[in-house]
Design a protein around this motif. Structure first.
Motif, PDB file in Angstrom:
ATOM      1  N   PHE A 156       5.241  13.278   8.146  1.00 60.90           N
ATOM      2  CA  PHE A 156       4.647  14.054   7.111  1.00 60.90           C
ATOM      3  C   PHE A 156       5.063  15.477   7.280  1.00 60.90           C
ATOM      4  CE2 PHE A 156       0.470  11.105   6.704  1.00 60.90           C
ATOM      5  CZ  PHE A 156       1.424  10.225   6.130  1.00 60.90           C
ATOM      6  N   GLY A 157       6.061  15.750   8.148  1.00 62.68           N
ATOM      7  CA  GLY A 157       6.575  17.260   8.271  1.00 62.68           C
ATOM      8  C   GLY A 157       7.166  17.623   7.038  1.00 62.68           C
ATOM      9  N   ASP A 158       7.694  18.968   6.869  1.00 65.44           N
ATOM     10  CA  ASP A 158       8.382  19.425   5.711  1.00 65.44           C
ATOM     11  C   ASP A 158       9.468  18.556   5.450  1.00 65.44           C
ATOM     12  OD1 ASP A 158       6.927  21.771   5.790  1.00 65.44           O
ATOM     13  OD2 ASP A 158       8.448  22.963   6.928  1.00 65.44           O
ATOM     14  N   ARG A 159       9.450  18.325   3.946  1.00 65.23           N
ATOM     15  CA  ARG A 159      10.567  17.462   3.502  1.00 65.23           C
ATOM     16  C   ARG A 159      11.795  18.249   3.294  1.00 65.23           C
ATOM     17  NH1 ARG A 159       7.430  15.377  -1.541  1.00 65.23           N
ATOM     18  NH2 ARG A 159       6.428  17.481  -1.075  1.00 65.23           N
TER      19      ARG A 159
ATOM     20  N   MET B  29      -7.350  14.254  14.575  1.00 61.48           N
ATOM     21  CA  MET B  29      -7.373  15.737  14.176  1.00 61.48           C
ATOM     22  C   MET B  29      -6.359  15.993  13.240  1.00 61.48           C
ATOM     23  SD  MET B  29      -9.835  16.506  16.433  1.00 61.48           S
ATOM     24  CE  MET B  29      -9.897  18.291  16.328  1.00 61.48           C
ATOM     25  N   GLU B  30      -5.367  15.249  13.177  1.00 64.02           N
ATOM     26  CA  GLU B  30      -4.116  15.643  12.470  1.00 64.02           C
ATOM     27  C   GLU B  30      -3.196  14.682  12.592  1.00 64.02           C
ATOM     28  OE1 GLU B  30      -3.399  19.530  11.322  1.00 64.02           O
ATOM     29  OE2 GLU B  30      -2.109  18.268  10.079  1.00 64.02           O
ATOM     30  N   THR B  31      -2.668  14.289  11.358  1.00 61.35           N
ATOM     31  CA  THR B  31      -1.570  13.080  11.288  1.00 61.35           C
ATOM     32  C   THR B  31      -0.352  13.574  10.919  1.00 61.35           C
ATOM     33  OG1 THR B  31      -3.224  11.564  10.149  1.00 61.35           O
ATOM     34  CG2 THR B  31      -0.891  10.948  10.155  1.00 61.35           C
ATOM     35  N   TYR B  32       0.870  13.392  11.829  1.00 61.80           N
ATOM     36  CA  TYR B  32       2.133  13.908  11.615  1.00 61.80           C
ATOM     37  C   TYR B  32       3.080  12.887  11.120  1.00 61.80           C
ATOM     38  CZ  TYR B  32       0.144  17.710  14.746  1.00 61.80           C
ATOM     39  OH  TYR B  32      -0.495  18.673  15.192  1.00 61.80           O
ATOM     40  N   LYS B  33       2.664  11.689  11.464  1.00 60.42           N
ATOM     41  CA  LYS B  33       3.879  10.587  10.968  1.00 60.42           C
ATOM     42  C   LYS B  33       2.837   9.321  11.095  1.00 60.42           C
ATOM     43  CE  LYS B  33       7.970   8.409  12.298  1.00 60.42           C
ATOM     44  NZ  LYS B  33       9.111   8.363  13.271  1.00 60.42           N
ATOM     45  N   GLU B  34       2.944   8.584   9.686  1.00 61.16           N
ATOM     46  CA  GLU B  34       2.244   7.354   9.419  1.00 61.16           C
ATOM     47  C   GLU B  34       3.341   6.377   8.954  1.00 61.16           C
ATOM     48  OE1 GLU B  34      -1.378   7.483   8.888  1.00 61.16           O
ATOM     49  OE2 GLU B  34      -1.684   5.502   8.560  1.00 61.16           O
TER      50      GLU B  34
ATOM     51  N   GLN C  64       0.798  -1.295   0.095  1.00 61.37           N
ATOM     52  CA  GLN C  64       0.108  -0.060   0.017  1.00 61.37           C
ATOM     53  C   GLN C  64       0.981   1.281   0.033  1.00 61.37           C
ATOM     54  OE1 GLN C  64      -2.363  -0.476   3.485  1.00 61.37           O
ATOM     55  NE2 GLN C  64      -4.304  -1.369   2.247  1.00 61.37           N
ATOM     56  N   ALA C  65       0.260   2.204  -0.467  1.00 64.05           N
ATOM     57  CA  ALA C  65       1.075   3.571  -0.393  1.00 64.05           C
ATOM     58  C   ALA C  65       0.546   4.174   0.871  1.00 64.05           C
ATOM     59  CB  ALA C  65       0.300   4.526  -1.602  1.00 64.05           C
ATOM     60  N   VAL C  66       1.607   5.104   1.360  1.00 63.73           N
ATOM     61  CA  VAL C  66       1.315   5.967   2.361  1.00 63.73           C
ATOM     62  C   VAL C  66       0.928   7.271   2.119  1.00 63.73           C
ATOM     63  CG1 VAL C  66       2.410   6.845   4.487  1.00 63.73           C
ATOM     64  CG2 VAL C  66       3.216   4.523   3.525  1.00 63.73           C
ATOM     65  N   ILE C  67      -0.547   7.573   2.363  1.00 61.98           N
ATOM     66  CA  ILE C  67      -0.964   8.638   1.818  1.00 61.98           C
ATOM     67  C   ILE C  67      -1.312   9.652   2.986  1.00 61.98           C
ATOM     68  CG2 ILE C  67      -3.051   9.400   0.643  1.00 61.98           C
ATOM     69  CD1 ILE C  67      -3.219   6.779  -0.585  1.00 61.98           C
TER      70      ILE C  67
ATOM     71  N   THR D 105      -5.159  15.837   0.193  1.00 55.78           N
ATOM     72  CA  THR D 105      -6.120  15.470  -1.212  1.00 55.78           C
ATOM     73  C   THR D 105      -7.356  16.252  -0.886  1.00 55.78           C
ATOM     74  OG1 THR D 105      -7.253  13.662  -0.060  1.00 55.78           O
ATOM     75  CG2 THR D 105      -5.160  13.297  -1.093  1.00 55.78           C
ATOM     76  N   ASP D 106      -8.264  16.094  -1.737  1.00 53.80           N
ATOM     77  CA  ASP D 106      -9.587  16.688  -1.713  1.00 53.80           C
ATOM     78  C   ASP D 106     -10.762  16.014  -0.737  1.00 53.80           C
ATOM     79  OD1 ASP D 106      -8.833  18.839  -3.325  1.00 53.80           O
ATOM     80  OD2 ASP D 106      -9.615  17.884  -5.065  1.00 53.80           O
ATOM     81  N   SER D 107     -10.085  14.637  -0.490  1.00 52.96           N
ATOM     82  CA  SER D 107     -10.898  13.578   0.143  1.00 52.96           C
ATOM     83  C   SER D 107     -11.346  14.178   1.548  1.00 52.96           C
ATOM     84  CB  SER D 107     -10.036  12.539   0.473  1.00 52.96           C
ATOM     85  OG  SER D 107     -10.566  12.078   1.535  1.00 52.96           O
ATOM     86  N   GLN D 108     -12.773  13.986   2.138  1.00 55.63           N
ATOM     87  CA  GLN D 108     -13.278  14.399   3.279  1.00 55.63           C
ATOM     88  C   GLN D 108     -13.212  13.423   4.285  1.00 55.63           C
ATOM     89  OE1 GLN D 108     -14.918  17.298   3.558  1.00 55.63           O
ATOM     90  NE2 GLN D 108     -13.861  17.685   1.461  1.00 55.63           N
TER      91      GLN D 108
END
Lengths: 381, 162
Positions: free
Chosen positions: B149-152, B139-144, B50-53, B58-61
Motif C-alpha cells: 500500500f506504499g507510494d505507487r 492500527m495501519e495496513t501497509y500490505k495486503e 475480491q478486490a484488495v481495498i 475511504t470514508d468508511s469507519q
C-alpha cells in the motif's frame, strides 16, 4: 575548426529512435510500447544488497575483472545454458553488456575487418563495429523465416569472408529466437569459414517457447565465441549498468586489457546487487518472465484479431508485426492520432522496414488500452 | 505449469480480467477458460473474487482486529467443530488454526472499536471451549494480499529507448 569529430563518428548518424523519443515526449497522454527495458524494478533483495554495501562503505574499485565472488556466481548461473567458464580466467564483469560488446569489437576487430551483423537487430552493433575500425556487413533476415539467421543468408551476403559475426538471439527488435538446430547450422558455417562470434545473449532468460541455445556450446565454437550477457533485462537492472563477457582465457585476458585502461572496473554497488540477484532472486526473474510471457501471448493474439500479420515472437519482450507499408509513417501517425508510441522497424536496419517494434514491457491495463487504440487506428486506415 | 495452475496464478495477480483477455494471455480460447473456471469453482478451489481495498483511503469507519483464541478440546469437540461455529459469524473475516502460543487466529471487523470488542466478548468469548481471547486492533495496513500500500511507483523510464 576545433573539436572536429573523426570520420568514423562524423559518418555515424544519430539513432532513429531519438526522433520518436522526442515526438513521444511532446505529449503526456502517450502509452509507450517503445521502451527497451523492463517495467519492473530490480528485485528488492538485490536493491537491499546494494544499499547495505553503500552503508558499509564499499565504494572503492573492485578487481578489473570484477569481484571474484560475483564471477563465481555467474559461472554457476550460466551452467543452465550448458556453459562451463572458469571464474578466475574466463569471465569479465563489465559496465553493462554494452561495454562488453564494445570491448569485444575493439579487442578482436582489426582495421578493415568485416563484421557480419544480421538485420534487423539492436542499433548499437553497426556503430560499434565502425568505431572499432571495422566494416559492418549487413546480413538480412526476414519475416518469411521468422527472422532467424541461416547459413544461406550469411553466404548470400558474402559473410563467408567475414572475420566476425555478431549474433543476438533472443533478438531485439523482433523477439525471434533460434533453436538448437538453427544455431548448429550457423555454428557450422562459422567453423567452416573461420569466423569469430560475439554472441549477445542478454535476453537468454526471457525465452518462452523452448530453451535458449548458446552458439558457444556447439562443437568447436567455444574457442571462437565471446558470450555476452548481463543483469539489465532478466533482473530489471538496466540503470545499474552491469554485464559480463565469457570466453577462452586469452580472449578474456585481451578484453580485460582494454577494460582496465578504459573502465578500470564495473560499478561496485551494482556488483553487490548482482551477487545477491544471482543468489536469491531467481523467483523474481521467473515471475517477471511469466508476466512477460502472458503479455506476449496477449499482444500476439490481439494482432491476429486486428489482422496485423505478426510472426510468433518467442523471446525478449518484443513483438514485430508487419504494418503493411511505410513503418515510419505508420508509427508517426499512430503516435499523433492515437497516442501510442512504437518504434518503426527500419530503425533497426533495412530488414526491419514495413514492421513495428512493439515492446510489451508495460502493464497489462496500458497494454490493453494501447492494443485497442492500435485496432482503431488500423481499422480507420 | 498445467493450464489450471496457470489460470490460478493469473487470477491470483488479477481476478478482474475478463475471460477473453485471460484466454489471450494463456494462449487458449475463451471456452476453455470458462470450462476451467467452472471446474475450479465447483471443486472448491476458487472460493471467490475480491478486490484488495485500502479502507483507510475511504470514508468508511471500518475497524479490524486480530484476535488470538485459546481453546480446550474434549472428547466430543475438536478444532473443526469449534471453527465451524466461529466461522458462521459474518464479522469474522478470516479464521485459521495456527501453531505456537495460541490455537486460532481470527480477523474480526466492525464499525467501531466498541463494536469489535463487544462482538468478541459477547459472541466469541462465551463459547464454552474458548479459554482465552487476546484482541489486537489493527492500527495501519501497509500490505495486503501481496499488494504493497506504499507510494505507487511512477514509471520514470524514457518513453522510447533502444
Amino acid at each position: 575548426m576545433t573539436l572536429q569529430p573523426n570520420d568514423r563518428v562524423a559518418d555515424t548518424p544519430e539513432s532513429g529512435i531519438r526522433k520518436f523519443f522526442e515526438l513521444a515526449e511532446e505529449r503526456d497522454d502517450v502509452i509507450s510500447l517503445g521502451v527497451g527495458e523492463p517495467d519492473f524494478s530490480a528485485p528488492w533483495a538485490a536493491r537491499t544488497a546494494a544499499i547495505h554495501s553503500l552503508e558499509a562503505g564499499k565504494t572503492s574499485y573492485t578487481a578489473n575483472r570484477g569481484k571474484l565472488e560475483l564471477r563465481r556466481e555467474i559461472a554457476d548461473h550460466v551452467e543452465q545454458w550448458g556453459h562451463q567458464y572458469d571464474p578466475d580466467s574466463e569471465i569479465l564483469v563489465t559496465t553493462g553488456a554494452s561495454e562488453a560488446v564494445d570491448l569485444a569489437l575493439r579487442t578482436f576487430v582489426d582495421p578493415g575487418d568485416r563484421v557480419a551483423v544480421h538485420q534487423p537487430t539492436y542499433i548499437s552493433y553497426k556503430p560499434g563495429v565502425r568505431f572499432a575500425g571495422g566494416e559492418p556487413l549487413p546480413v538480412p533476415t526476414g519475416a518469411d523465416n521468422d527472422f532467424v539467421l541461416t547459413p544461406e543468408a550469411l553466404r548470400e551476403a558474402g559473410a563467408a569472408d567475414a572475420d566476425a559475426l555478431i549474433l543476438c538471439y533472443p533478438n531485439n527488435p523482433t523477439g525471434a529466437v533460434m533453436d538448437a538446430e538453427e544455431i548448429a547450422a550457423v555454428a557450422e558455417f562459422c567453423v567452416d569459414n573461420e569466423i569469430d562470434v560475439i554472441a549477445d545473449e542478454i535476453y537468454a532468460a526471457l525465452t518462452y517457447d523452448g530453451e535458449h541455445t548458446s552458439i558457444a556450446t556447439m562443437p568447436n565454437m567455444r574457442e571462437r565465441t565471446v558470450v555476452i550477457n548481463g543483469f539489465s533485462k532478466a533482473y530489471a537492472m538496466t540503470g545499474l549498468r552491469l554485464g559480463y563477457a565469457m570466453g577462452p582465457p586469452d580472449a578474456i585476458e585481451a578484453m580485460n586489457r582494454v577494460h582496465q585502461y578504459t573502465m578500470l572496473s564495473a560499478p561496485t554497488t551494482a556488483q553487490y546487487a548482482a551477487i545477491e540477484a544471482l543468489r536469491s532472486c531467481e523467483e523474481s526473474v521467473d515471475e517477471m518472465a511469466t508476466a512477460f510471457n502472458r503479455r506476449r501471448r496477449f499482444v500476439l493474439s490481439r494482432f491476429e484479431e486486428m489482422g496485423l500479420d505478426c510472426f510468433t515472437a518467442k523471446g525478449a519482450f518484443y513483438a514485430f508485426p508487419a504494418c503493411g507499408g511505410d513503418d515510419e509513417a505508420f508509427a508517426e501517425n499512430l503516435l499523433e492520432q492515437e497516442g501510442v508510441a512504437v518504434v518503426p522497424g527500419s530503425v533497426f536496419g533495412p530488414g526491419g522496414a514495413g514492421h513495428l517494434r512493439i515492446s510489451y514491457a508495460t502493464g497489462m491495463r496500458e497494454l490493453k488500452t494501447a492494443m485497442n487504440r492500435i485496432e482503431v487506428f488500423v481499422g480507420d486506415r | 505449469m498445467d493450464e489450471k495452475q496457470e489460470l490460478l496464478s493469473l487470477l491470483s495477480t488479477d481476478a478482474r480480467e475478463d475471460v477473453d483477455d485471460i484466454a489471450r494471455q494463456l494462449g487458449t480460447d475463451p471456452e476453455t477458460v470458462e470450462g476451467l473456471l467452472d471446474e475450479l469453482e465447483s471443486e472448491g478451489t476458487v472460493r471467490g473474487y475480491q478486490a484488495v481495498i485500502d479502507w483507510d483511503n475511504t470514508d468508511s469507519q471500518r475497524v479490524a482486529a486480530f484476535v488470538e483464541l485459546n481453546v480446550e478440546l474434549d472428547r466430543e469437540t475438536g478444532y473443526k467443530e469449534i471453527a465451524d461455529r466461529i466461522a458462521k459469524f459474518p464479522a469474522v473475516e478470516s479464521l485459521r488454526l495456527v501453531s505456537g502460543d495460541y490455537d486460532f487466529a481470527i480477523e474480526v471487523t466492525g464499525e467501531s472499536m466498541q463494536a469489535v470488542s463487544q462482538f468478541v466478548s459477547e459472541q466469541i468469548a462465551p463459547i464454552p471451549e474458548i479459554t482465552q481471547t487476546v484482541t489486537h486492533f489493527i492500527m495501519e495496513t501497509y500490505k495486503e494480499a501481496g499488494i504493497d500500500f506504499g507510494d505507487r511507483d511512477d514509471d520514470d523510464r524514457l518513453s522510447v529507448s533502444p
